[in-house]
Design an enzyme around this catalytic site. Structure first.
Site, short mmCIF file in Angstrom:
data_model
loop_
_atom_site.label_atom_id
_atom_site.label_comp_id
_atom_site.label_asym_id
_atom_site.label_seq_id
_atom_site.Cartn_x
_atom_site.Cartn_y
_atom_site.Cartn_z
N ASN A 1 9.65 3.99 3.86
CA ASN A 1 9.33 3.39 5.16
C ASN A 1 10.57 2.67 5.71
OD1 ASN A 1 6.16 3.28 5.70
ND2 ASN A 1 6.52 3.15 3.51
N CYS B 1 8.47 9.94 -0.47
CA CYS B 1 7.80 11.10 0.09
C CYS B 1 7.63 12.07 -1.06
CB CYS B 1 8.66 11.72 1.19
SG CYS B 1 8.03 13.30 1.74
N HIS C 1 4.27 4.06 12.96
CA HIS C 1 4.59 3.94 11.54
C HIS C 1 5.69 4.97 11.25
CE1 HIS C 1 3.15 3.70 7.18
NE2 HIS C 1 3.73 4.89 7.17
N HIS D 1 8.90 6.46 8.87
CA HIS D 1 9.62 6.53 7.59
C HIS D 1 11.09 6.83 7.89
CE1 HIS D 1 6.43 6.76 4.28
NE2 HIS D 1 5.79 6.45 5.37
N ARG E 1 0.84 -1.20 0.00
CA ARG E 1 0.00 0.00 0.00
C ARG E 1 0.89 1.26 0.00
NH1 ARG E 1 -0.55 4.58 2.53
NH2 ARG E 1 -0.18 3.56 4.52
N ASP E 2 1.56 1.51 1.12
CA ASP E 2 2.36 2.73 1.26
C ASP E 2 3.48 2.78 0.22
OD1 ASP E 2 3.74 4.96 2.23
OD2 ASP E 2 3.35 4.44 4.31
ZN ZN Z 1 3.74 5.99 5.43
#
Ligand code: ZN
Length: 313
Positions: free
Chosen positions: A251, A242, A209, A211, A14-15
């Site tokens: 991440n 990002c 979470h 990064h 996802r991310d």
């Molecule tokens: Zn994230």
């Protein structure tokens, strides 16, 4: 003394994949998911229920969810930005949804065109929707994004993060998570904010979470571990950029995170060697133009490393 369990949730599907231009075929996502499950991941955020015209990379989320639900014992998680997404996610039978709520007004308006308070109202609507669906047991987690700072507005008031976490739980969310969306956090700040949020919602602050945008992700994990947090997100190969910092790392790499946790004696259930192999054979092969990150894949596991589940000699 039994070893303490730490749960790692893989968010690369996802991310990671939502932040790159390449649209990864559904078949590759299935292979990645199969490999992640084989390596011992107990929870995977498999996609996002957003309109395909906004994020074509996530258009096959229902198919990936259906495949993930065939894996016994796997917690299948999906990101949901609004009520419409929640209807789809609940109908698809995901075990957990994550509703991102930005602590930064500027980020919230730019990202979902809603203020943080309007997002909390959406949380209430989603909780009511679940209550109206007989047999629906999907857990609702509110992920507080930009909790440690924001590229648009800069500082994010810690009191506002605490207030939002409390409001999310009061609105009926099961858990909240703190997300360092743009890699602004430092360990002292993590300790301070995690404790402040715990003072408000206790153990309902379930996960963090981080990064690795500025190289501090593992240090931030350690700080949160010290405060009792036992769930962390990671992405295989550190995928997940990002949009405001082109070329920045993503991440925290799941393989590095699992290596650190296993080496420290925590029980993750993850086989790091298999993750490293999956990274090169499937992920890197599927994304030849994408830069992957992380450290453990370069030198490999040290001789002194004892794999999860094996007793120390
Ligand atoms: Zn994230």
């Amino acid at each position: 003394m039994s070893r303490q369990r730490v749960r790692v949730c893989e968010v690369g599907l996802r991310d990671g994949l939502q932040s790159i231009a390449t649209i990864v075929p559904t078949e590759t996502k299935r292979r990645l998911l199969d490999g992640l499950v084989a390596a011992g991941l107990a929870e995977i955020e498999v996609g996002s229920f957003v309109p395909p015209r906004l994020l074509p990379q996530m258009a096959d989320t229902p198919e990936v969810v259906a495949h993930a639900l065939t894996k016994p014992g796997l917690t299948v998680t999906a990101l949901v930005p609004n009520l419409k997404g929640a209807v789809l996610a609940f109908s698809a039978g995901v075990h957990k949804i994550v509703l991102p709520t930005s602590a930064s007004w500027a980020h919230s308006l730019a990202n979902v065109r809603k203020t943080p308070n309007e997002m909390i109202a959406v949380v209430g609507e989603i909780v009511a929707l679940r209550a109206a669906m007989p047999g629906c047991t999907t857990r609702i987690c509110v992920g507080i994004s930009t909790a440690f700072g924001c590229t648009i507005q800069g500082d994010v008031d810690e009191a506002e993060v605490v207030r939002l976490a409390g409001a999310a739980i009061d609105a009926g969310a099961d858990t909240v998570a703190l997300a360092d969306t743009v890699g602004y956090a430092n360990p002292a700040q993590v300790r301070r904010l995690v404790r402040a949020v715990q003072d408000r919602v206790g153990e309902k602050l379930a996960s963090c979470h981080f990064h690795d945008t500025r190289g501090l992700a593992l240090a931030n994990v350690l700080a949160a571990l010290d405060c009792g947090i036992r769930e962390f997100d990671g992405a295989l190969g550190g995928l997940g950029g990002c949009p405001f910092a082109p070329g920045a790392t993503g991440n925290v790499a799941t393989e590095d995170l699992a290596f650190m946790l296993n080496a420290m004696g925590f029980e993750t259930g993850i086989d790091v060697a298999r993750l490293i192999e999956l990274r090169s054979t499937v992920l890197a092969a599927a994304l030849p133009d994408e830069k992957l990150w992380g450290a453990i894949h370069r030198a490999g596991l040290p001789k002194t490393y004892r794999a999860a589940g094996r007793k120390a000699a």
